[in-house]
Enzyme design. Sequence first.
Site, PDB file in Angstrom:
ATOM      1  N   LYS A   1      31.273  17.889  58.084  1.00 18.72           N
ATOM      2  CA  LYS A   1      32.460  18.269  57.490  1.00 18.72           C
ATOM      3  C   LYS A   1      33.246  19.734  57.884  1.00 18.72           C
ATOM      4  O   LYS A   1      34.180  19.736  58.279  1.00 18.72           O
ATOM      5  CB  LYS A   1      32.620  17.812  56.246  1.00 18.72           C
ATOM      6  CG  LYS A   1      34.149  17.934  55.664  1.00 18.72           C
ATOM      7  CD  LYS A   1      35.082  17.091  56.375  1.00 18.72           C
ATOM      8  CE  LYS A   1      36.361  17.393  55.682  1.00 18.72           C
ATOM      9  NZ  LYS A   1      36.586  16.843  54.288  1.00 18.72           N
TER      10      LYS A   1
ATOM     11  N   LYS B   1      38.569  27.590  50.979  1.00 19.32           N
ATOM     12  CA  LYS B   1      37.247  27.158  50.745  1.00 19.32           C
ATOM     13  C   LYS B   1      36.394  26.525  51.498  1.00 19.32           C
ATOM     14  O   LYS B   1      35.302  27.006  51.850  1.00 19.32           O
ATOM     15  CB  LYS B   1      37.476  26.060  49.280  1.00 19.32           C
ATOM     16  CG  LYS B   1      36.121  25.828  48.814  1.00 19.32           C
ATOM     17  CD  LYS B   1      35.587  24.332  49.387  1.00 19.32           C
ATOM     18  CE  LYS B   1      36.490  23.342  48.881  1.00 19.32           C
ATOM     19  NZ  LYS B   1      36.047  22.066  49.271  1.00 19.32           N
TER      20      LYS B   1
END
Length: 343
Positions: free
Chosen positions: A176, A244
């Site tokens: 991811k 993030k």
Amino acid sequence: MSHVRIRTVAFIGTGIMGEPIARHILDAGYHLVVNNRTKAKAETLVAAGATWASSPSEAARDADVVFTMLGFPDEVEDVYLATDGLLRATKKGAYLIDLTTSSPQLARDIHDAAEIDDKHAFDCPVTGGQAGAQNGTLTLIIGESETTVAPVLPLLKTFSSRIFYFDGAGKGQLAKLANQVSLAACMVGYADAMALAEQGGLDVSKALDMIGHGMGGSVALSQLAPRSLKGDYKPGFMAEHLRKDLKLALSSSEDLDITLPGAETAFALYDMLCQIGGSHMGTQAITLLYADQATGEAAGINWALLDKDEQGDEEHHNHDGCSDDHDGNSVGEQSHHHEGKDA
């Protein structure tokens, strides 16, 4: 592997992505128990038949499968590994599936701790954005084997259209992060392209259409650039979450002893966007870094916040960041002041 009958599903984290995912599970006929830090964000699910639980551990106690969709790795760590966390609260044989984009190492830690207690935890970050969650067409990126996941596959298929298996704890998270690195590069690319087209006097909409029909196109450009062009910065995926993810990717790159210059540039830009008021905007708000002062201010951008942050860094950390006064300037305007430096 023995047959697993799933009756009760717990879902923790019913925000922008979690709420529509949980609704698909509820609509499929499972008994759903929900918990969210802000109860109001779970009220539509409760009204539709879900059961409210006052804490993650309460939600998970009798569940056959527990999903988490949280914001940041520290939240994942707390929800799973705290004294009253999910690893202790869940029953033996339960499946714990983290949909958050989080740390590969944390995913490995949770997986290993769960296996010791005869529970099954695996990382399953998703991609497809809010629209994919609402339409039930998310892509799942799983850090586990197809065989291990098989008992819960019908449940996963209630909100997904494609699944990739990466056969190892934490590998779903790493995959991811690779996706996010590519996405961020596409975002920076279309923001640069829009700025060049606009400053060159082109019809930006026409330029985007042309780019989208060639090798320069991307899903990010086709779906998000039109929103940037219209001044629509509502979040389908918040800028602070992409920041993030990029930080996690850069941390992983350090562990692997490789350099990701594109990700470093994208992180610098999204970090800047978050510092000046764009953290809760959609990722397409990156184009505000190129906008004039009036356009930026109208959207909620405040360049003075960056000056304050830099001054604080210089006073307290002897930070080497740029010290020029931005005066609400765009990235393009700053480049004349900072030749060759990262934004």
